[in-house]
Design a protein around this motif. Structure first.
Motif, PDB file in Angstrom:
ATOM      1  N   TYR B 184       0.772  -1.132  -0.022  1.00 37.12           N
ATOM      2  CA  TYR B 184      -0.177   0.417  -0.059  1.00 37.12           C
ATOM      3  C   TYR B 184       0.727   1.565  -0.105  1.00 37.12           C
ATOM      4  N   GLY B 241       0.367   2.300  11.632  1.00 37.00           N
ATOM      5  CA  GLY B 241      -1.153   2.388  10.667  1.00 37.00           C
ATOM      6  C   GLY B 241      -1.749   3.454  11.104  1.00 37.00           C
ATOM      7  N   LEU B 242      -1.246   4.601  11.627  1.00 38.76           N
ATOM      8  CA  LEU B 242      -2.255   5.880  11.989  1.00 38.76           C
ATOM      9  C   LEU B 242      -1.810   6.741  11.145  1.00 38.76           C
ATOM     10  N   PRO B 243      -2.309   7.817  10.205  1.00 42.55           N
ATOM     11  CA  PRO B 243      -1.447   8.912  10.126  1.00 42.55           C
ATOM     12  C   PRO B 243      -1.154   9.658  10.519  1.00 42.55           C
ATOM     13  N   PHE B 245      -1.236  13.966  11.691  1.00 41.62           N
ATOM     14  CA  PHE B 245      -2.013  15.085  10.494  1.00 41.62           C
ATOM     15  C   PHE B 245      -1.577  16.425  11.838  1.00 41.62           C
ATOM     16  N   VAL B 256      -6.703  17.597   0.333  1.00 36.25           N
ATOM     17  CA  VAL B 256      -5.262  16.845   1.556  1.00 36.25           C
ATOM     18  C   VAL B 256      -5.869  15.621   2.012  1.00 36.25           C
ATOM     19  N   TYR B 257      -4.825  15.256   1.992  1.00 38.53           N
ATOM     20  CA  TYR B 257      -4.560  13.941   2.010  1.00 38.53           C
ATOM     21  C   TYR B 257      -3.766  13.476   3.030  1.00 38.53           C
ATOM     22  N   SER B 258      -3.485  12.589   3.771  1.00 39.96           N
ATOM     23  CA  SER B 258      -2.284  11.415   4.113  1.00 39.96           C
ATOM     24  C   SER B 258      -1.642  11.337   3.231  1.00 39.96           C
ATOM     25  N   ASN B 260      -0.696   7.937   3.418  1.00 44.26           N
ATOM     26  CA  ASN B 260      -0.970   6.911   3.652  1.00 44.26           C
ATOM     27  C   ASN B 260      -2.103   6.798   2.539  1.00 44.26           C
ATOM     28  N   GLU B 261      -3.353   7.644   2.683  1.00 40.66           N
ATOM     29  CA  GLU B 261      -4.296   7.465   1.384  1.00 40.66           C
ATOM     30  C   GLU B 261      -3.907   8.104  -0.006  1.00 40.66           C
ATOM     31  N   THR B 264      -2.090   5.092  -0.701  1.00 41.15           N
ATOM     32  CA  THR B 264      -2.659   3.614  -0.632  1.00 41.15           C
ATOM     33  C   THR B 264      -4.034   3.677  -2.137  1.00 41.15           C
ATOM     34  N   ARG B 265      -4.273   4.521  -2.436  1.00 40.49           N
ATOM     35  CA  ARG B 265      -5.233   4.953  -3.906  1.00 40.49           C
ATOM     36  C   ARG B 265      -4.768   4.431  -4.945  1.00 40.49           C
ATOM     37  N   MET B 269      -4.401   0.574  -4.128  1.00 35.76           N
ATOM     38  CA  MET B 269      -6.385   0.306  -5.515  1.00 35.76           C
ATOM     39  C   MET B 269      -5.876   1.324  -6.428  1.00 35.76           C
TER      40      MET B 269
END
Lengths: 279, 464
Positions: B184, B241-243, B245, B256-258, B260-261, B264-265, B269
């Motif tokens: 990811y 696994g906990l971003p 901010f 606005v993304y972490s 991780n997001e 991961t996207r 994904m």
């Protein structure tokens, strides 16, 4: 594995699937959800567990076909397998004997409300359920909810069933006729939750809502489902999905829900064209 | 006969040109040819007391495998690495060798260290592509059942070690794909997913069982698995696994993304491909906040997704950046702009909530802080705005709380990491072990692998 045991149409675009998922069925509590992927290129779709039977090892999910991913999910048949299902996720609803409860559900939000109604009723609460939809054809779970409620009111936008108007109107008239509630749960589209919970809160009722932000992993890993609650950033997947309605920043949630509007309509049209082309 | 002179200069690895690679997601370094690998391998002094091995968290037999490369025995060399490292194709690519094995290399004192990472990658790739594929010896089943939480580098290593010793091993993975951060987090151009898949397939061939979509703590708790399902021991490698901010105004704006997001996207994904269903706001002007490898991965992903400008905002200077030097160079070659000594104070959005700019403040370096790096201090009245439509926050991750929250008798630190012995991986709960980012906080792949190995050793001891 995660076989669809039963596929049932609840209204014109809403489906109920009974899915074989023994581990999830055994563990789940009211208010929890699963992540589902219909096929290997799909998004991860968060869906509330609407019902479950631990002994028989199944859970039920209810979804409305709104975009490409739910179209793909809706295209599966009884006997098919889901590509992925993971859960139960989120914190369960805090259930206790509050006394007089009002459970207000709008549209597809009636699905996540159903297990909470059952749990509250089972815990000895006096449950008033208020369900709303755009029209009678879009209304679901009426009979099941009736069986677990002391009273049931219906509202439809077009007046095709029950009161013509919104669930908020029904709640207001309850207030006028002298009903008093100790606890409220409101679940539905974000705008409906914002408006309706403002009324229940104004009536001095402790109110919970179940939020439905955009989500990916569902385990706290991405932070995509973050929302502001009481001035703090919370992740709906691990800190929720239920929150005290008085603390939710609704405008931020409403904005964030629109993040991918253009992508969503493009994907839906492209997929609909492909389906039409193939026929 | 006089020995052949050792060439002082390293054999460079060929790379995709920056101008080309910013338009694709293919790997940047192209790998060695057999001739190149042999030439680099010939530089090795074959030290009697090899310091490089000490520098490696899993003690790969470095001089031995390099000697086999010189002899042209490439698959044999790969098997030698695999004796102590289950994931050589991954480590050859993402380990920070420059601060581990290569830092200790005697050659490095006079000229430049041997490129252990490049050679490791070469052997693993060679064996994967040419074989022969020989399974290692597996001890007879000992009827002991081990559960591994998470299929990232720590979990995969523990599983690989224990399966060879005759344990029954099941890995529980929360997502729909195994690999953890390797899948990811780290992008395709740095670590092709096909390679991760092959490395995992190898473990499955050894007999490891994989349960995907299984969230330990939710689907079943550690206690349930041990009490009701007969697991004799559990290893927790659930990752960081906990971003985090920044808690600045506007941080929940659209776009606005972490990291991780965002990653991961794109990675898990597959939003970088056209046929994926998961959307991603690709952004014309992308600002990534942070100075680590994850920040570099994010900024470099953004440029490949078509950003006209991809920028890094970091509050210290390049010297303090935690990212590997090679990654910083790659980023610069690809045209990533570095805004150093500045720190975001707010994200600004338009009326619909979409990001339009990030407001920063200039910083200067003050006295050293706890990390021995000079602490950045804000310069008064130095606010300025950088126009952008996507902001990626890559300032680190906190430990995932799912296991600690659902395993009340496991001791955690104030930061939420699980307390586990550095030398043995044992936690406060009997027969439960932990390692990797859930113990150390966000760190490297190889450190997680080292911890996985240590825990495996304790499990063998405690269950024998």
């Amino acid at each position: 594995m995660s076989t669809i045991l039963k596929k049932e149409r609840l209204s014109e675009s809403i489906w109920r699937y009974r899915v074989l998922a023994p581990r999830i069925a055994k563990k789940r509590l009211a208010g929890q959800f699963v992540i589902v992927r219909p096929c290997s290129t799909s998004e991860r779709i968060p869906l509330t567990i609407a019902n479950a039977d631990a002994r028989e090892g199944w859970i039920e999910i209810i979804f409305q076909v709104v975009g490409k991913s739910t179209m793909l999910l809706g295209a599966l048949s009884q006997g098919d397998e889901l590509c992925d299902i993971a859960g139960p996720l989120g914190k369960p609803t805090h259930i206790e004997k509050f006394g007089r409860c009002v459970c207000i559900g709008g549209g597809v939000g009636i699905a996540p409300l159903f297990p909470i109604i059952c749990a509250l009723h089972q815990a000895g609460n006096n449950v008033t359920s208020i369900l709303g939809a755009r029209s009678a054809a879009l209304l679901m779970l009426e009979e099941e909810i009736m069986a677990h409620s002391n009273r049931l009111f219906i509202a439809t936008d077009d007046g095709s069933k029950g009161t013509k108007g919104f669930v908020s109107d029904v709640f207001k008239s309850c207030g006028k006729s002298g009903d008093i509630f100790d606890f409220a749960v409101v679940i539905g589209p974000a705008i409906m939750m914002k408006i309706t919970s403002a009324l229940t809160l104004a009536a001095g009722i402790k109110t919970f809502v179940s939020l439905n932000p955009i989500m990916i992993d569902g385990t706290g890993m991405c932070g995509g489902c973050r929302i502001s609650v009481g001035g703090e950033t919370k992740f709906a997947c691990v800190d929720g999905p239920e929150f005290d309605a008085s603390k939710v920043d609704w405008d931020e949630l409403l904005k964030r829900l629109r993040s991918y509007k253009t992508f969503e309509s493009a994907a839906r049209e492209k997929h609909a064209c492909k389906v039409a082309g193939a026929q | 006969m006089t020995p052949q002179p050792k060439p002082a200069t390293r054999v460079p690895m060929r790379e995709q040109k920056a101008s080309e690679r910013i338009h694709n997601f293919s790997e940047v370094p192209l790998g060695y040819s057999p001739e190149e690998a042999m030439r680099e391998a010939q530089r090795c002094l074959q030290c009697k007391k090899p310091l490089c091995v000490e520098g490696c968290p899993v003690n790969v037999k470095i001089p031995e495998f390099i000697k086999l490369i010189v002899a042209g025995e490439f698959s044999e060399a790969a098997r030698t690495i695999k004796e102590t490292n289950a994931l050589p194709a991954v480590c050859g690519r993402v380990c920070p060798q420059e601060t581990q094995c290569e830092e200790k290399c005697i050659l490095g004192k006079k000229a430049s260290a041997i490129q252990v990472g490049h050679l490791e990658r070469f052997c693993a790739d060679w064996e994967r592509e040419n074989g022969p594929f020989i399974l290692p010896a597996i001890k007879p089943k000992n009827n002991k059942k081990i559960g591994v939480v998470g299929s990232g580098p720590a979990g995969l290593t523990t599983a690989g070690e224990l399966i060879k010793e005759g344990f029954e091993v099941t890995i529980f993975e929360a997502l729909h794909e195994p690999g953890g951060v390797l899948v990811y987090g780290i992008p395709e151009f740095r670590l092709p997913k096909e390679i991760v898949r092959k490395e995992i397939d190898y473990l499955l061939k050894l007999g490891v069982v994989l349960e995907k979509n299984f969230i330990v703590g939710k689907t079943a708790t550690i206690d349930e698995l041990m009490r009701e399902e007969g697991y004799d021991a559990m290893f927790v490698g659930s990752g960081a696994g906990l971003p985090s901010f920044m808690n600045i105004p506007g941080e929940n704006g659209i776009g606005v993304y972490s990291a991780n997001e965002y990653l991961t996207r794109s990675n898990l994904m597959k939003a970088f491909k056209n046929d994926a269903d998961t959307p991603l706001i690709k952004g014309k002007r992308v600002v990534t906040v942070g100075g680590g490898n994850v920040a570099m991965d994010s900024a470099r992903t953004a440029i490949r997704l078509g950003a006209e400008k991809s920028m890094i905002v970091y509050r210290r200077t390049e010297a303090e950046m935690p990212a590997r030097t090679a990654e910083v160079h790659h980023a610069k070659d690809e045209g990533i702009e570095f805004h150093l000594l500045c720190n975001p104070v707010a994200v600004l959005a338009d009326e619909s909530g979409f990001v339009r700019a990030i407001r920063c403040i200039r910083m200067e370096l003050g006295a050293p802080d706890d990390s021995a790096r000079r602490r950045p201090v804000p310069v008064n009245n130095s606010d300025f705005e950088i126009e952008c439509d996507v902001v990626i926050i890559a300032i680190g991750n906190n430990p995932n709380p799912l296991i600690p929250r659902t395993t009340p008798d496991i001791q955690v630190t104030r930061r939420g990491t699980i307390v586990a012995g550095e030398e043995d991986g044992r936690t406060s709960k009997k027969f439960v072990y932990a390692g990797g980012d859930i113990v150390t906080g966000a760190a490297t792949v190889i450190l997680a692998m080292g911890a996985g190995k240590i825990a495996a050793r304790s499990i063998m001891e405690d269950l024998s």
